[in-house]
Design a protein around this motif. Structure first.
Motif, PDB file in Angstrom:
ATOM      1  N   THR A   1     105.568 -55.404 -17.905  1.00 22.25           N
ATOM      2  CA  THR A   1     104.970 -55.859 -19.149  1.00 22.25           C
ATOM      3  C   THR A   1     104.841 -54.720 -20.152  1.00 22.25           C
ATOM      4  OG1 THR A   1     103.706 -57.523 -17.925  1.00 22.25           O
ATOM      5  CG2 THR A   1     102.953 -57.009 -20.140  1.00 22.25           C
ATOM      6  N   SER A   2     104.476 -53.534 -19.669  1.00 22.96           N
ATOM      7  CA  SER A   2     104.284 -52.386 -20.545  1.00 22.96           C
ATOM      8  C   SER A   2     105.601 -51.848 -21.095  1.00 22.96           C
ATOM      9  CB  SER A   2     103.544 -51.273 -19.795  1.00 22.96           C
ATOM     10  OG  SER A   2     102.265 -51.718 -19.393  1.00 22.96           O
TER      11      SER A   2
ATOM     12  N   TYR B   1      99.348 -60.057 -23.224  1.00 25.15           N
ATOM     13  CA  TYR B   1      99.425 -58.678 -22.740  1.00 25.15           C
ATOM     14  C   TYR B   1      98.125 -58.252 -22.063  1.00 25.15           C
ATOM     15  CZ  TYR B   1     100.274 -53.628 -22.744  1.00 25.15           C
ATOM     16  OH  TYR B   1     100.436 -52.321 -22.360  1.00 25.15           O
TER      17      TYR B   1
ATOM     18  N   GLU C   1     104.702 -55.698 -12.019  1.00 25.61           N
ATOM     19  CA  GLU C   1     104.528 -56.544 -13.201  1.00 25.61           C
ATOM     20  C   GLU C   1     103.773 -55.811 -14.307  1.00 25.61           C
ATOM     21  OE1 GLU C   1     106.377 -58.909 -13.168  1.00 25.61           O
ATOM     22  OE2 GLU C   1     105.965 -60.526 -11.756  1.00 25.61           O
ATOM     23  N   THR C   2     102.834 -54.940 -13.918  1.00 29.55           N
ATOM     24  CA  THR C   2     102.106 -54.143 -14.903  1.00 29.55           C
ATOM     25  C   THR C   2     103.061 -53.221 -15.650  1.00 29.55           C
ATOM     26  OG1 THR C   2     100.121 -54.180 -13.514  1.00 29.55           O
ATOM     27  CG2 THR C   2     100.217 -52.491 -15.217  1.00 29.55           C
ATOM     28  N   CYS C   3     103.945 -52.561 -14.911  1.00 28.53           N
ATOM     29  CA  CYS C   3     104.942 -51.679 -15.530  1.00 28.53           C
ATOM     30  C   CYS C   3     105.941 -52.484 -16.368  1.00 28.53           C
ATOM     31  CB  CYS C   3     105.689 -50.889 -14.460  1.00 28.53           C
ATOM     32  SG  CYS C   3     104.648 -49.823 -13.451  1.00 28.53           S
TER      33      CYS C   3
ATOM     34  N   THR D   1      97.646 -60.300 -18.787  1.00 23.35           N
ATOM     35  CA  THR D   1      98.620 -59.869 -17.773  1.00 23.35           C
ATOM     36  C   THR D   1      98.229 -58.535 -17.159  1.00 23.35           C
ATOM     37  OG1 THR D   1     100.408 -61.025 -18.931  1.00 23.35           O
ATOM     38  CG2 THR D   1     101.043 -59.330 -17.343  1.00 23.35           C
ATOM     39  N   MET D   2      97.890 -57.575 -18.015  1.00 21.03           N
ATOM     40  CA  MET D   2      97.504 -56.249 -17.515  1.00 21.03           C
ATOM     41  C   MET D   2      96.227 -56.330 -16.679  1.00 21.03           C
ATOM     42  SD  MET D   2      99.792 -54.053 -18.488  1.00 21.03           S
ATOM     43  CE  MET D   2      98.976 -52.457 -18.411  1.00 21.03           C
TER      44      MET D   2
ATOM     45  N   ASN E   1      96.893 -58.362 -13.225  1.00 20.36           N
ATOM     46  CA  ASN E   1      97.694 -57.649 -12.224  1.00 20.36           C
ATOM     47  C   ASN E   1      96.989 -56.398 -11.713  1.00 20.36           C
ATOM     48  OD1 ASN E   1     100.462 -58.948 -11.785  1.00 20.36           O
ATOM     49  ND2 ASN E   1     100.311 -58.971 -14.013  1.00 20.36           N
ATOM     50  N   ILE E   2      96.309 -55.676 -12.604  1.00 23.42           N
ATOM     51  CA  ILE E   2      95.552 -54.503 -12.158  1.00 23.42           C
ATOM     52  C   ILE E   2      94.416 -54.924 -11.236  1.00 23.42           C
ATOM     53  CG2 ILE E   2      94.004 -52.657 -12.939  1.00 23.42           C
ATOM     54  CD1 ILE E   2      95.788 -52.415 -15.431  1.00 23.42           C
TER      55      ILE E   2
ATOM     56  N   SER F   1     102.204 -56.739  -8.169  1.00 19.00           N
ATOM     57  CA  SER F   1     101.284 -56.624  -9.306  1.00 19.00           C
ATOM     58  C   SER F   1     101.486 -55.300 -10.040  1.00 19.00           C
ATOM     59  CB  SER F   1      99.835 -56.744  -8.822  1.00 19.00           C
ATOM     60  OG  SER F   1      99.578 -58.043  -8.327  1.00 19.00           O
ATOM     61  N   CYS F   2     101.707 -54.217  -9.286  1.00 10.46           N
ATOM     62  CA  CYS F   2     102.000 -52.920  -9.918  1.00 10.46           C
ATOM     63  C   CYS F   2     103.301 -52.993 -10.713  1.00 10.46           C
ATOM     64  CB  CYS F   2     102.101 -51.830  -8.862  1.00 10.46           C
ATOM     65  SG  CYS F   2     100.535 -51.408  -8.074  1.00 10.46           S
TER      66      CYS F   2
END
Length: 320
Positions: free
Chosen positions: A77-78, A38, A73-75, A41-42, A45-46, A70-71
């Motif tokens: 994963t969250s 996590y 994938e961030t969402c 990944t965050m 991508n950020i 990337s934005c």
């Protein structure tokens, strides 16, 4: 179900996500790698999204779509990993019915949006390699914004319809979901209501919103590979292929696991393997995105090197 039968049954208010098992030792062992995944990944991508925005050399159509990915994938994963981490840490695997539907909504939206975004990225590489003389005119800033907007909106439109139908279902029986997230099929199976309509609507929307981007991606790469093979020099072929190899890896990972999870016939063995393959497109693909694009992309590595050097110089100046 006979009419009126649901009224005599008590509605359940929460589900239990069975996840990866009941053993306490197993949960503790899984918590640490999932937490590391996590965080990486965050951060990855950020970082890529920030580099694309900050560096003018990366403000091209290819990197614009990479920043969008990337934005996303961030969402993505969250939406999934925080719940997994909380259940592994506390042992509480319950989720409210409303919370489950909300998780499915964002999970479904982002999954469908990623299908479209990967298709748009494939089309971008097709134009760059197969139509290089027309690339600038066909993929200008306005068109890039429109394609990105359509990718995001299409995913949200399709899933909104399905989620509205799902929210009207009645749940009164078993409440155990044999998964680590609220996916469509496991949730629908627990409903006491007639699910024929939502299954039909979901099938139609899936055909409309996921089959076209998949076919566009497949067609783009058929033309890309055939064009690359016609390049006479080995150096030219290698250079052309290097511009799309990272994206091809991502597409193969993502669609490969989606096809295995959603298109193969469901058996007891396949049901257990579903959770493993679901990890690939929900957890490992967002992790692989920054790693693949940063390790295999010269421009991203060069930009990252410049940023690191700049901050190291600033740190040294502050010490002095």
């Amino acid at each position: 179900m006979a009419p009126g039968q649901g009224e005599n049954q008590t509605s359940i208010t929460e589900f239990i996500l069975l996840g990866f098992g009941n053993l306490l030792e197993q949960q503790i062992l899984l918590f640490i790698p999932f937490l590391v995944i996590y965080i990486v990944t965050m951060a990855g991508n950020i970082l890529i999204a920030a580099l694309v925005v900050a560096d003018q050399h990366l403000q091209t159509p290819m990197y614009f779509f990479l920043g969008n990915l990337s934005c996303l994938e961030t969402c993505y994963t969250s939406t999934i990993l925080p719940k997994i981490l909380a259940s592994l840490l506390t042992g509480d695997r319950t989720i409210s019915v409303i919370g489950c539907i909300v998780q499915y909504y964002f999970f479904g939206c982002l999954t469908a949006s990623e299908c479209y975004l990967l298709a748009v990225m494939s089309y971008d590489r097709y134009l760059a390699i197969c139509k290089p003389l027309h690339y600038t005119a066909l993929m200008n800033g306005r068109i890039c914004l429109q394609l990105a907007a359509v990718s995001w909106m299409s995913g949200f439109m399709a899933t909104t319809i399905v989620t509205c139908l799902m929210s009207q279902l009645h749940f009164c029986g078993p409440n155990e979901i044999n998964h680590f997230l609220c996916d469509f099929t496991p949730v629908i199976k627990l409903s006491c209501s007639d699910t024929s309509l939502i299954i039909l609507v979901t099938f139609i929307l899936s055909s409309i919103f996921t089959l076209p981007p998949f076919l566009l991606t497949l067609t783009s790469y058929v033309f890309i590979i055939s064009t690359i093979l016609r390049i006479p020099s080995t150096t030219g072929r290698r250079k052309a292929f290097s511009t799309c190899s990272s994206h091809l890896i991502m597409v193969t990972m993502y669609y490969g696991t989606l096809i295995i999870v959603y298109m193969l016939p469901e058996t007891d063995t396949h049901r257990d393997l579903n959770k493993v393959f679901s990890l690939f497109y929900t957890v490992l693909t967002p992790l692989a995105n920054p790693l693949i694009y940063s390790l295999r992309n010269r421009d991203v590595k060069e930009t990252l090197r410049k940023v690191i050097s700049k901050y190291m110089m600033l740190a040294e100046n502050q010490k002095e």
